[in-house]
Design a protein around this motif. Structure first.
Motif, PDB file in Angstrom:
ATOM      1  N   LYS A  37       0.860  -1.185   0.000  1.00  0.00           N
ATOM      2  CA  LYS A  37       0.000   0.000   0.000  1.00  0.00           C
ATOM      3  C   LYS A  37       0.897   1.237   0.000  1.00  0.00           C
ATOM      4  CE  LYS A  37      -3.710   0.376   2.578  1.00  0.00           C
ATOM      5  NZ  LYS A  37      -4.597   0.552   3.771  1.00  0.00           N
ATOM      6  N   VAL A  38       0.609   2.174  -0.879  1.00  0.00           N
ATOM      7  CA  VAL A  38       1.316   3.449  -0.932  1.00  0.00           C
ATOM      8  C   VAL A  38       0.314   4.561  -0.683  1.00  0.00           C
ATOM      9  CG1 VAL A  38       2.818   4.966  -2.284  1.00  0.00           C
ATOM     10  CG2 VAL A  38       2.893   2.492  -2.660  1.00  0.00           C
ATOM     11  N   TYR A  39       0.640   5.490   0.217  1.00  0.00           N
ATOM     12  CA  TYR A  39      -0.260   6.616   0.432  1.00  0.00           C
ATOM     13  C   TYR A  39       0.518   7.927   0.512  1.00  0.00           C
ATOM     14  CZ  TYR A  39       0.798   6.408   5.534  1.00  0.00           C
ATOM     15  OH  TYR A  39       1.403   6.396   6.764  1.00  0.00           O
ATOM     16  N   THR A  40      -0.148   9.019   0.132  1.00  0.00           N
ATOM     17  CA  THR A  40       0.462  10.343   0.192  1.00  0.00           C
ATOM     18  C   THR A  40       0.819  10.677   1.637  1.00  0.00           C
ATOM     19  OG1 THR A  40      -0.804  11.086  -1.738  1.00  0.00           O
ATOM     20  CG2 THR A  40       0.143  12.792  -0.320  1.00  0.00           C
ATOM     21  N   GLY A  41       2.082  11.093   1.852  1.00  0.00           N
ATOM     22  CA  GLY A  41       2.576  11.259   3.214  1.00  0.00           C
ATOM     23  C   GLY A  41       2.648  12.682   3.714  1.00  0.00           C
ATOM     24  N   GLN A  42       2.343  13.667   2.867  1.00  0.00           N
ATOM     25  CA  GLN A  42       2.368  15.070   3.281  1.00  0.00           C
ATOM     26  C   GLN A  42       0.984  15.691   3.122  1.00  0.00           C
ATOM     27  OE1 GLN A  42       5.733  16.208   0.605  1.00  0.00           O
ATOM     28  NE2 GLN A  42       6.684  17.035   2.454  1.00  0.00           N
ATOM     29  N   ASN A  43       0.688  16.651   3.976  1.00  0.00           N
ATOM     30  CA  ASN A  43      -0.566  17.396   3.876  1.00  0.00           C
ATOM     31  C   ASN A  43      -0.200  18.826   3.512  1.00  0.00           C
ATOM     32  OD1 ASN A  43      -3.152  18.389   4.039  1.00  0.00           O
ATOM     33  ND2 ASN A  43      -3.191  18.464   6.278  1.00  0.00           N
ATOM     34  N   SER A  44      -0.157  19.103   2.208  1.00  0.00           N
ATOM     35  CA  SER A  44       0.319  20.400   1.736  1.00  0.00           C
ATOM     36  C   SER A  44      -0.411  20.795   0.464  1.00  0.00           C
ATOM     37  CB  SER A  44       1.827  20.342   1.463  1.00  0.00           C
ATOM     38  OG  SER A  44       2.286  21.525   0.859  1.00  0.00           O
ATOM     39  N   ASN A  45      -0.745  22.051   0.355  1.00  0.00           N
ATOM     40  CA  ASN A  45      -1.461  22.569  -0.804  1.00  0.00           C
ATOM     41  C   ASN A  45      -0.568  23.001  -1.941  1.00  0.00           C
ATOM     42  OD1 ASN A  45      -4.315  22.626  -0.890  1.00  0.00           O
ATOM     43  ND2 ASN A  45      -4.320  23.864   0.947  1.00  0.00           N
ATOM     44  N   GLY A  46       0.739  22.955  -1.747  1.00  0.00           N
ATOM     45  CA  GLY A  46       1.600  23.578  -2.738  1.00  0.00           C
ATOM     46  C   GLY A  46       1.499  25.086  -2.656  1.00  0.00           C
TER      47      GLY A  46
END
Length: 340
Positions: free
Chosen positions: A297-306
């Motif tokens: 399982k791979v999941y996005t690890g950052q919570n960022s809007n750019g």
């Protein structure tokens, strides 16, 4: 009198002195504890022996053979070609022919191979992404990788424990374990997607002018009101400048322009991020010995809007780049790929 209830059809009793009774009870207690211990050891052994790794055969392929779940978080590519279940299926049997966006923090892709991946010496698994690695123009979207064994041998990731492959940031104080985020569906094509987390914060997945003709909340998932994800949150690596960048981490993440990725780019022109099953840890950070694994399982690890200007959403550049969202272009068994 001491009575012993054993495997015989009826109990037998022996008349003993008080002193002898005391010693006999002590002996019987020790025998009982030993029996319990042997039973527990036997159970553990049976559980381990019950797992049967699927061997590599002449017909085995190095590529993904099955997508078990595609559950993205809201994002700019969701409900478009890069963010659809149909596109995720294109990763089966191939690599580097398409990309699948996982959306914001927690969005995930779960997949497997036509055989168990063996924990060999060195890297075992390669995952393709599309990080940008130019000097002062870096853009990585780090994905955390987890693995599981098929303990009941039914070919479905429904019974084992997910173990994180601990990358370079796992033990650092900035990393937040058991981070939970909830996204709320605005149910229109004009509003940003609001989120709250278990750290007392809230924010938005910002819409941008380049992807403004559809909803950002995944339209096919069961819960159309809200969706939650829990995992390890990596620190924000966003930097403002002439070019807004999102810097890579040292090692151990997908879609990450780390040194190993750049070296493979120079050497082969076909780079991927490498992963060692020996990095596996449990929820308490303890190392776990996994000779084989069956699911990834791979999941996005950052919570960022750019958006390096947050919480300001009015800056003209605040909506240029969209959320940091891991992209996956396939995966390979490195034992087969490298003929180890």
């Amino acid at each position: 009198m001491v009575c012993y209830h054993g495997r015989y059809s009826r109990p037998f009793c022996i008349c003993l002195s008080i002193n002898h009774q005391y010693h006999m009870k002590k002996v019987l207690s020790l025998l009982l504890v030993s029996a319990i211990g042997l039973s527990a050891c036997k159970k553990d052994k049976e559980e381990k022996e019950g797992y049967t790794p699927r061997p590599v055969t002449a017909a085995s392929k190095k590529f993904i053979s099955k997508i078990y779940e595609y559950l993205p978080a809201p994002g700019q590519f969701i409900n478009e070609s890069l963010g659809s279940p149909e596109n995720a299926e294109k990763l089966v049997g191939d690599a580097r022919t398409t990309l699948v966006s996982l959306g914001g923090f927690g969005g995930s892709l779960t997949f497997g191979f036509d055989h168990s991946i063996e924990n060999i010496n060195g890297a075992d698994l390669g995952i393709y992404g599309n990080p940008l690695t130019g000097t002062n123009a870096e853009w990585s979207e780090a994905g955390i990788v987890m693995v599981m064994q098929d303990l009941n041998n039914n070919g479905i990731p429904d019974d084992g424990t997910w173990y994180e492959l601990a990358g370079s940031e796992h033990g650092k104080p900035e990393t937040i374990k058991n981070y939970k985020i909830t996204y709320y569906n605005p149910k229109n094509m004009t509003d940003d997607v609001r989120w709250t987390d278990n750290q007392g914060k809230e924010g938005y997945v910002l819409r941008n002018i380049f992807h403004n003709k559809k909803e950002y909340y995944p339209s096919w998932i069961k819960d159309q009101d809200q969706v939650s994800f829990t995992g390890t949150l990596l620190k924000n690596t966003l930097h403002d400048g002439p070019i807004i960048t999102n810097k890579p981490f040292e090692w151990g993440y997908a879609d990450n322009g780390s040194a190993d990725y750049k070296q493979l780019m120079d050497d082969t022109g076909s780079p991927y991020n490498s992963f060692d099953i020996s990095w596996a840890v449990d929820g308490n950070g303890n190392k776990i010995d996994l000779p084989y694994i069956d699911f990834v399982k791979v999941y996005t690890g950052q919570n960022s809007n750019g958006n390096p200007y947050e919480p300001d959403k009015t800056n003209p550049r605040s909506r240029y780049l969209g959320e940091v969202s891991t992209e996956i272009g396939g995966a390979i068994d490195l034992k087969i790929h490298l003929n180890k």
